[in-house]
Design an enzyme around this catalytic site. Structure first.
Site, short mmCIF file in Angstrom:
data_model
loop_
_atom_site.label_atom_id
_atom_site.label_comp_id
_atom_site.label_asym_id
_atom_site.label_seq_id
_atom_site.Cartn_x
_atom_site.Cartn_y
_atom_site.Cartn_z
N GLU A 107 0.89 -1.31 -0.02
CA GLU A 107 0.02 -0.10 -0.03
C GLU A 107 0.77 1.26 0.08
OE1 GLU A 107 -3.09 0.28 -0.37
OE2 GLU A 107 -3.81 -1.77 -0.10
N SER A 388 -56.21 -7.39 -14.08
CA SER A 388 -57.39 -5.97 -14.20
C SER A 388 -56.71 -4.94 -13.58
CB SER A 388 -58.52 -6.59 -13.97
OG SER A 388 -59.18 -7.42 -14.70
#
Length: 776
Positions: A107, A388
């Site tokens: 890192e 519906s």
């Protein structure tokens, strides 16, 4: 001339002057360049100082705490802490030196030499990007800057600004001045996200190996050191290839940094990345411990959070619109209500409750008897026909909005064939009622009048009406969609809410406010837009009341005594080539969408794989969605204003045969029916009398009529929505298609009760699925 002569010749003097003249322009360019560089440095320093002055405070608590995101309900109570339960803090003296060396090597190789910001590292990272060589670095940020970013800043892409980077650098310098390198490394190792809902490398060691850091090998420590860059893709369980590559990259960096020898690195590389991995985990994902009440709601919260550009592991406070009382009631009714006769544990529910006046999603049920966390959230799936419940939003709403239909508009319930096809539309009772009013057709959920009305309106205008209600579709809609749309319960609840509030559509939303780790607050407000006229909203609502109150209404099982409410049912039938394999009057889906002046609640019920044996809905079971609505709505309406809808000024009331009907001012007459009639079908003549009665004169030519059954699901893939609530992306594997051609495949698919493999896709529904029938 003599060398002792102090005087130069004229020729030499001329040459000197020419040389001087040639050099002067270059000097000016250099001076200008240096001046510009100096100005840029001064400007940069000034800008840096300006940004640094507004940097947030950084405390030891912020540096040492985890990155858990807390999610709150509408009252400010925490409903979930993502990750905070899954971290064991480890002090520096308990962290193996090998791990510290591994982290620093991969890192930030110059970690022990810089003071928070490393210009050399920045230049090295730039060269790395140009040449493609990693040089053991991961970007220009130092390990201290990464710690600051994890502690106080959002990880949202929109937050990656020059100001943020300047503040990050300034705070890194402050951290370096206050804390030792050993403490900074301790903070970092305990803070990073390790995937699977766990934080910190000590917790990662326990999750992946069931051991503490002190008992791990070099290969295992190297893997953990490399994981924070991408915890998902370096997960050794899921992606062993990528995990191996990353581990070896860490080992190479350690060799370059002289932390280990090449021989040690090679021995570690020779070890399988799967060696020593735990088969069971002592640390589990935070989401797995979340209360079952909020399972679906939490999943959708994370989806919405991600859509807004935030990451769940960035120390956020997320305030939602969740009403916990409503959520618990919806969960209890859907799972453990003894008064509702659920046919089996495989029978599923998807439901959404919204506030009609602002679009806030107050409750959501994504399943029953299963967990939604890693599977299908049925509340937002859009792969099942709504039956519906589509009629008010696609047929009759547009008819009032664009054609000024009155509620007593004559509509024909006579034989009808879809234009340019041989497909007849039929109703659940296989009967025709002649010419009836629009109110009666909607209350009793007659299919043919709905399709004829849509044909008069035009699919194009109806599509625009739906778009105003938040329903957009990938492919053009067709007439068949007038009795069935592929939408989610969330979309349906939000659309019906517009009927309730007088015609304004609010996009449903879950997150109310986000507070970042640095204190920055982002608030979200309802986005309302006019979707229809108040007249349309009122007249549709007035008719939908009858669905629940009229003796012939399709939704009487949902009626709550004394409550002003309106709603609509929806069911879908099996295709003709499968109808004989299930009992008569069986359905694939059953819906109910109802609302009051306060809330809108839409509910889908059915099976994930409706073509499997014993996965049909019987006629009594179609009322389960109504029963859920009745129980939940009656409970949450306690103590709320019970107010009826008020007629707008441009709507006129009139008495028609003892029935109060309504029309838009200036349009009291009826609209001519220009729909097509099937060859050989009934011919109907109709006229409206002064009292509103309608007379019909059916004449049959004696030809035999087709009795094929037609459904809301005839339009297939053309209705697949591209708006919110799509079920794609859930990672589910079982396609449950409703095409007649694929019913056999579906009947043999593996059903699950876990809910994580049930992605019912309508992508595979072909356009020939034109022989199933919508009921109510």
């Amino acid at each position: 001339m003599s060398q002792n002569n102090p005087h130069k010749s004229r020729t030499d003097m001329r040459r000197g002057k020419q040389f001087t003249k040639k050099r002067r322009p270059f000097r000016r360019i250099i001076k200008i360049g240096l001046s510009l560089i100096a100005l840029l440095i001064l400007f940069g320093a000034g800008l840096f100082a300006f940004y640094a002055a507004s940097a947030p405070q950084i405390t030891r608590t912020a540096l040492s705490s985890d990155n858990s995101t807390k999610i709150y309900d509408s009252t400010g109570k925490v409903i979930s802490r993502l990750g905070s339960q899954n971290r064991d803090y480890v002090k520096s003296d308990k962290i193996p030196a090998t791990l510290k060396q591994a982290v620093v090597s991969i890192e930030d190789r110059r970690f022990y030499k810089h003071h928070g910001v490393d210009p050399i590292r920045i230049v090295g990272a730039a060269l790395s990007n140009l040449t493609g060589s990693s040089l053991g670095m991961q970007g220009g940020s130092t390990l201290t800057q990464q710690l600051v970013k994890l502690s106080v800043f959002s990880t949202a892409a929109t937050d990656r600004t020059l100001k943020r980077k300047a503040q990050e650098a300034w705070l890194a310098i402050k951290v370096e001045n206050k804390y030792s390198k050993s403490q900074i490394l301790e903070f970092y190792i305990n803070k990073v996200y390790m995937g699977n809902g766990v934080y910190g490398m000590q917790t990662g060691a326990e999750f992946y190996y069931n051991k503490t850091l002190g008992h791990l090998t070099l290969a295992q420590l190297a893997l953990l050191a490399g994981m924070p860059q991408s915890p998902k893709y370096y997960n050794p369980y899921l992606y062993p290839k990528y995990a191996t590559e990353r581990r070896d990259e860490v080992l190479n960096a350690m060799v370059k940094n002289k932390a280990i020898t090449q021989a040690q690195a090679q021995r570690a590389k020779n070890t399988s990345v799967k060696s020593g991995l735990a088969k069971t985990h002592t640390k589990t994902s935070g989401s797995a411990t979340t209360s079952h009440y909020v399972d679906a709601y939490l999943k959708q919260t994370l989806e919405e959070l991600k859509a807004k550009g935030y990451k769940a592991n960035s120390g956020l406070k997320v305030y939602t619109n969740l009403n916990m009382n409503a959520q618990k009631k919806l969960y209890t009714v859907s799972n453990n209500d003894p008064s509702i006769a659920y046919p089996s544990n495989r029978f599923q529910v998807g439901a959404t409750l919204v506030n009609v006046n602002n679009g806030k999603v107050m409750a959501m049920q994504g399943s029953r008897k299963t967990k939604v966390a890693f599977g299908l959230n049925r509340a937002v799936q859009s792969s099942r026909s709504s039956g519906s419940t589509a009629k008010p939003v696609m047929d009759y709403g547009p008819a009032i909005q664009y054609l000024k239909y009155p509620t007593y508009q004559p509509v024909r319930d006579t034989p009808y064939v879809y234009p340019e096809t041989d497909k007849n539309v039929m109703d659940f009772d296989n009967k025709y009622q002649g010419t009836i009013t629009m109110r009666k057709a909607l209350v009793e959920s007659r299919n043919i009048p709905a399709i004829r009305t849509l044909e008069n309106v035009g699919v194009s205008k109806a599509t625009g009406f739906l778009k105003n209600l938040g329903m957009s579709f990938k492919k053009p809609l067709e007439l068949q969609n007038g009795i069935g749309l592929y939408v989610s319960s969330e979309q349906l609840a939000a659309a019906y809410a517009a009927f309730s509030n007088g015609g304004t559509y609010y996009k449903p939303y879950i997150i109310n406010r986000i507070v970042q780790a640095n204190g920055v607050v982002k608030k979200f407000h309802p986005k309302g837009k006019r979707a229809m006229s108040p007249a349309t909203a009122f007249m549709i609502t007035n008719m939908l009341k009858g669905v629940m109150t009229d003796a012939n209404g399709s939704g009487t099982a949902a009626k709550i005594s004394g409550l002003y409410e309106a709603g609509k049912t929806g069911t879908t039938q099996y295709p003709d080539n499968y109808i004989n394999q299930v009992p008569a009057d069986s359905s694939m889906d059953a819906w109910f969408s109802g609302y009051t002046k306060n809330y809108s609640l839409a509910i889908w019920t059915g099976y994930d794989h409706q073509f499997k044996p014993n996965s049909y809905i019987t006629e009594p079971e179609t009322q389960i969605s109504q029963q859920i609505y009745k129980s939940v709505m009656s409970d949450i309406s306690q103590g709320q204003p019970n107010v009826d809808w008020t007629k707008p000024d441009d709507v006129v009331a009139t008495d028609r045969g003892g029935q109060t009907e309504y029309y838009v001012a200036g349009y009291p007459g009826t609209v001519t029916d220009n729909t097509s009639q099937a060859a050989g079908s009934y011919s109907v003549e109709s006229s409206s009398t002064t009292n509103g009665a309608v007379t019909t004169a059916p004449r049959s030519n004696g030809e035999t009529q087709s009795s094929s059954r037609e459904s809301s699901q005839t339009a297939s893939t053309t209705q697949e929505p591209s708006g919110s609530g799509s079920s794609s992306g859930d990672g589910d594997n079982n396609n449950s298609s409703t095409t007649s051609s694929s019913s056999a495949d579906n009947s043999s698919s593996n059903d699950t009760t876990g809910g994580d493999n049930s992605n019912s896709s309508n992508d595979s529904q072909s356009g020939n699925n034109n022989d199933v029938n919508d009921n109510q």
